[in-house]
Design an enzyme around this catalytic site. Structure first.
Site, PDB file in Angstrom:
ATOM      1  N   CYS A  23       0.818  -1.218   0.000  1.00  9.52           N
ATOM      2  CA  CYS A  23       0.000   0.000   0.000  1.00  9.52           C
ATOM      3  C   CYS A  23       0.849   1.264   0.000  1.00  9.52           C
ATOM      4  O   CYS A  23       0.457   2.286  -0.559  1.00  9.52           O
ATOM      5  CB  CYS A  23      -0.909   0.015   1.232  1.00  9.52           C
ATOM      6  SG  CYS A  23      -2.186  -1.259   1.194  1.00  9.52           S
ATOM      7  N   ASN A  24       2.012   1.210   0.627  1.00 10.06           N
ATOM      8  CA  ASN A  24       2.824   2.406   0.826  1.00 10.06           C
ATOM      9  C   ASN A  24       3.969   2.568  -0.167  1.00 10.06           C
ATOM     10  O   ASN A  24       4.569   3.644  -0.230  1.00 10.06           O
ATOM     11  CB  ASN A  24       3.409   2.414   2.242  1.00 10.06           C
ATOM     12  CG  ASN A  24       2.333   2.600   3.290  1.00 10.06           C
ATOM     13  OD1 ASN A  24       1.330   3.254   3.039  1.00 10.06           O
ATOM     14  ND2 ASN A  24       2.531   2.016   4.450  1.00 10.06           N
ATOM     15  N   GLN A  49       3.817  -5.677   9.345  1.00 12.01           N
ATOM     16  CA  GLN A  49       3.501  -6.302   8.063  1.00 12.01           C
ATOM     17  C   GLN A  49       4.640  -6.284   7.055  1.00 12.01           C
ATOM     18  O   GLN A  49       4.742  -7.172   6.215  1.00 12.01           O
ATOM     19  CB  GLN A  49       2.280  -5.626   7.442  1.00 12.01           C
ATOM     20  CG  GLN A  49       0.974  -5.995   8.116  1.00 12.01           C
ATOM     21  CD  GLN A  49      -0.203  -5.342   7.426  1.00 12.01           C
ATOM     22  OE1 GLN A  49      -0.467  -4.171   7.635  1.00 12.01           O
ATOM     23  NE2 GLN A  49      -0.893  -6.095   6.597  1.00 12.01           N
ATOM     24  N   MET A  76      -4.775  -7.673   5.291  1.00 12.69           N
ATOM     25  CA  MET A  76      -5.170  -6.397   5.888  1.00 12.69           C
ATOM     26  C   MET A  76      -6.619  -6.438   6.350  1.00 12.69           C
ATOM     27  O   MET A  76      -6.967  -5.892   7.408  1.00 12.69           O
ATOM     28  CB  MET A  76      -4.970  -5.267   4.892  1.00 12.69           C
ATOM     29  CG  MET A  76      -5.334  -3.887   5.449  1.00 12.69           C
ATOM     30  SD  MET A  76      -4.250  -3.338   6.780  1.00 12.69           S
ATOM     31  CE  MET A  76      -2.898  -2.653   5.803  1.00 12.69           C
ATOM     32  N   GLY A  77      -7.485  -7.096   5.586  1.00 12.51           N
ATOM     33  CA  GLY A  77      -8.883  -7.211   5.978  1.00 12.51           C
ATOM     34  C   GLY A  77      -9.043  -7.997   7.274  1.00 12.51           C
ATOM     35  O   GLY A  77      -9.816  -7.610   8.160  1.00 12.51           O
ATOM     36  N   ASN A  83     -11.093  -9.910   2.730  1.00 12.40           N
ATOM     37  CA  ASN A  83     -10.691 -10.899   3.715  1.00 12.40           C
ATOM     38  C   ASN A  83      -9.256 -11.359   3.479  1.00 12.40           C
ATOM     39  O   ASN A  83      -8.883 -12.478   3.802  1.00 12.40           O
ATOM     40  CB  ASN A  83     -11.654 -12.098   3.682  1.00 12.40           C
ATOM     41  CG  ASN A  83     -11.460 -13.013   4.871  1.00 12.40           C
ATOM     42  OD1 ASN A  83     -11.198 -12.559   5.977  1.00 12.40           O
ATOM     43  ND2 ASN A  83     -11.585 -14.321   4.639  1.00 12.40           N
ATOM     44  N   GLY A  84      -8.444 -10.440   2.901  1.00 12.95           N
ATOM     45  CA  GLY A  84      -7.018 -10.713   2.799  1.00 12.95           C
ATOM     46  C   GLY A  84      -6.343 -10.406   4.122  1.00 12.95           C
ATOM     47  O   GLY A  84      -6.999 -10.229   5.160  1.00 12.95           O
ATOM     48  N   SER A 124       9.050   2.711   7.392  1.00 13.88           N
ATOM     49  CA  SER A 124       7.612   2.581   7.194  1.00 13.88           C
ATOM     50  C   SER A 124       6.870   3.834   7.626  1.00 13.88           C
ATOM     51  O   SER A 124       7.354   4.612   8.449  1.00 13.88           O
ATOM     52  CB  SER A 124       7.066   1.382   7.983  1.00 13.88           C
ATOM     53  OG  SER A 124       7.551   0.170   7.447  1.00 13.88           O
ATOM     54  N   GLN A 134       5.840  -8.791   3.911  1.00 12.71           N
ATOM     55  CA  GLN A 134       5.710  -8.328   2.530  1.00 12.71           C
ATOM     56  C   GLN A 134       7.022  -8.483   1.765  1.00 12.71           C
ATOM     57  O   GLN A 134       7.028  -8.847   0.580  1.00 12.71           O
ATOM     58  CB  GLN A 134       5.234  -6.881   2.527  1.00 12.71           C
ATOM     59  CG  GLN A 134       3.792  -6.735   3.014  1.00 12.71           C
ATOM     60  CD  GLN A 134       3.408  -5.314   3.361  1.00 12.71           C
ATOM     61  OE1 GLN A 134       4.267  -4.462   3.620  1.00 12.71           O
ATOM     62  NE2 GLN A 134       2.114  -5.020   3.363  1.00 12.71           N
TER      63      GLN A 134
END
Length: 420
Positions: free
Chosen positions: A62-63, A126, A203-204, A200-201, A119, A130
């Protein structure tokens, strides 16, 4: 030990990367360069087909997005050009957002990145997964090489050591926990609030579990798969993804965290009156965006995206960062030791073989005189061969790790002469 400074001439043209992250680029700019697992694999295959690239890894979160390659020592490649070509965009338009690194600068960045020092949320959990997943995807597509393989594994190992030995304020934070803290600081109470998590991954699931721990009633959207029942966090309810807009008007808070390239919540999906009858917080944790920005214009809806949850904790963690950097320095030096001696590995393996042969010659006569059956003798010899090879390897690689490069090479020269 080998100084990291002495390795840079060798590494300068070997390992390099280009990246785009939250420091310079907002969520929409980052979205233009994000990769799914599938198109990351396709991009890496495309790049490794080029003769100058021996290995490639893509980190896409995401970042940030980072493209890493290892090339021949005297070869060069413009990663920014390659990246823009892959994405079908003009480099001139996006050049100001790129960060390019090579050699020592690239190596240090990866080690800092893996343990969360670079980060948005300091020391978040996380990122190490990753980085590890990025290497796994490169392996699955046969795109990594032994330099990137060892580099990424060492970075993950360093991150785990920092995690176990250093305590950070705001450590273990995630974007959703930061969002929860921010809303609580504004007087928001989560207990018994009706929340929906779209996706529902990883992060979800983290989002659903975090909200559940705060006392909220959480419903998670799932898609229907033929492979069986999809697992969701304990204590949560589930609905089909297609029913999300029916539930949304009755929610107090909605989190969307999917890997979808399309919006999960669009302005046009709302009723024509364009307003809700009670306040609803919508938190978009996805890159690319899950929620169309115009949704934030609807009456009673407050929309946040992932860039709203930046946290600066450098000053409060100055001592912790110093301790972490010391661990990283030690682990980077270990990588540089390996890098400088990697050409010696075939020689070490040959020496192992010669030592095993030597041992076999010395014990074979005694073995034949034993009461063991021939098949038992053969099995025992095979076990001895394996064990002897491991012992010799342990000694040789132990010497490599504790001697200066030139000194270790002299030792290896001397041992090889024993079997000439």
């Amino acid at each position: 030990m080998i100084s990291a400074v002495n390795t840079m001439e060798e590494l300068k043209m070997s390992v390099q990367m280009v990246g785009i992250d939250y420091h310079r680029a907002d969520v929409d700019i980052r979205a233009a360069f994000s990769f799914t697992k599938k198109n990351a694999g396709e991009a890496m295959k495309y790049l490794t087909e080029k003769s100058v690239v021996s290995g490639c890894v893509i980190i896409s979160t995401c970042n940030r997005m980072e493209l890493w390659v290892n090339t021949a020592q005297d070869e060069c490649i413009s990663l920014a050009d390659e990246l823009c070509e892959l994405k079908g965009v003009s480099r001139k338009e996006y050049d100001c957002y790129f960060e390019q690194r090579s050699g020592d600068n690239a190596i240090r960045h990866l080690f800092r990145l893996a343990c969360g020092l670079d980060s948005m949320i300091l020391a978040e959990d996380q990122i190490v997964s990753q980085v590890k997943d990025a290497l796994s995807i490169a392996r699955e597509n046969y795109c990594t090489d032994n330099v990137l393989e060892v580099l990424f594994r060492k970075a993950v190992t360093a991150a785990k050591k920092v995690k176990s030995r250093v305590t950070f304020t705001h450590g273990n934070a995630t974007a959703v926990s930061r969002a929860v803290d921010m809303l609580k600081s504004q007087g928001y109470h989560f207990k018994n609030k009706r929340c929906m998590v779209i996706g529902n991954g990883e992060m979800g699931r983290i989002s659903a579990s975090t909200l559940r721990e705060e006392g909220a009633a959480v419903t998670v959207t799932v898609r229907q798969y033929r492979s069986g029942v999809v697992q969701i966090p304990a204590g949560c309810n589930r609905i089909n993804y297609g029913e999300r807009m029916e539930l949304l008007p009755r929610c107090d808070l909605v989190v969307s965290a999917t890997a979808s390239p399309n919006y999960t919540i669009r302005r046009e999906l709302f009723d024509q009156n364009g307003k809700m009858d009670h306040p609803i917080y919508v938190i978009d944790l996805a890159v690319p965006r899950d929620v169309e920005p115009e949704v934030g214009e609807i009456e009673n809806i407050t929309l946040y995206d992932i860039d709203d949850f930046k946290i600066t904790a450098q000053d409060a963690n100055r001592e912790a960062i110093i301790r972490a950097e010391k661990i990283l320095d030690e682990e980077m030096e270990d990588f540089f030791n390996w890098y400088n001696c990697r050409d010696l590995i075939p020689r070490i393996q040959k020496l192992q073989e010669e030592a095993v042969k030597d041992l076999n010659l010395r014990i074979s006569k005694k073995m034949h005189k034993s009461s063991l059956e021939e098949i038992e003798q053969q099995l025992l010899l095979e076990q001895i061969d394996v064990s002897a090879g491991k012992v010799v390897g342990k000694m040789m690689f132990g010497l490599r790790d504790h001697l200066e490069n030139d000194c270790f090479r002299e030792c290896l020269d001397g041992l090889e002469k024993l079997y000439e």
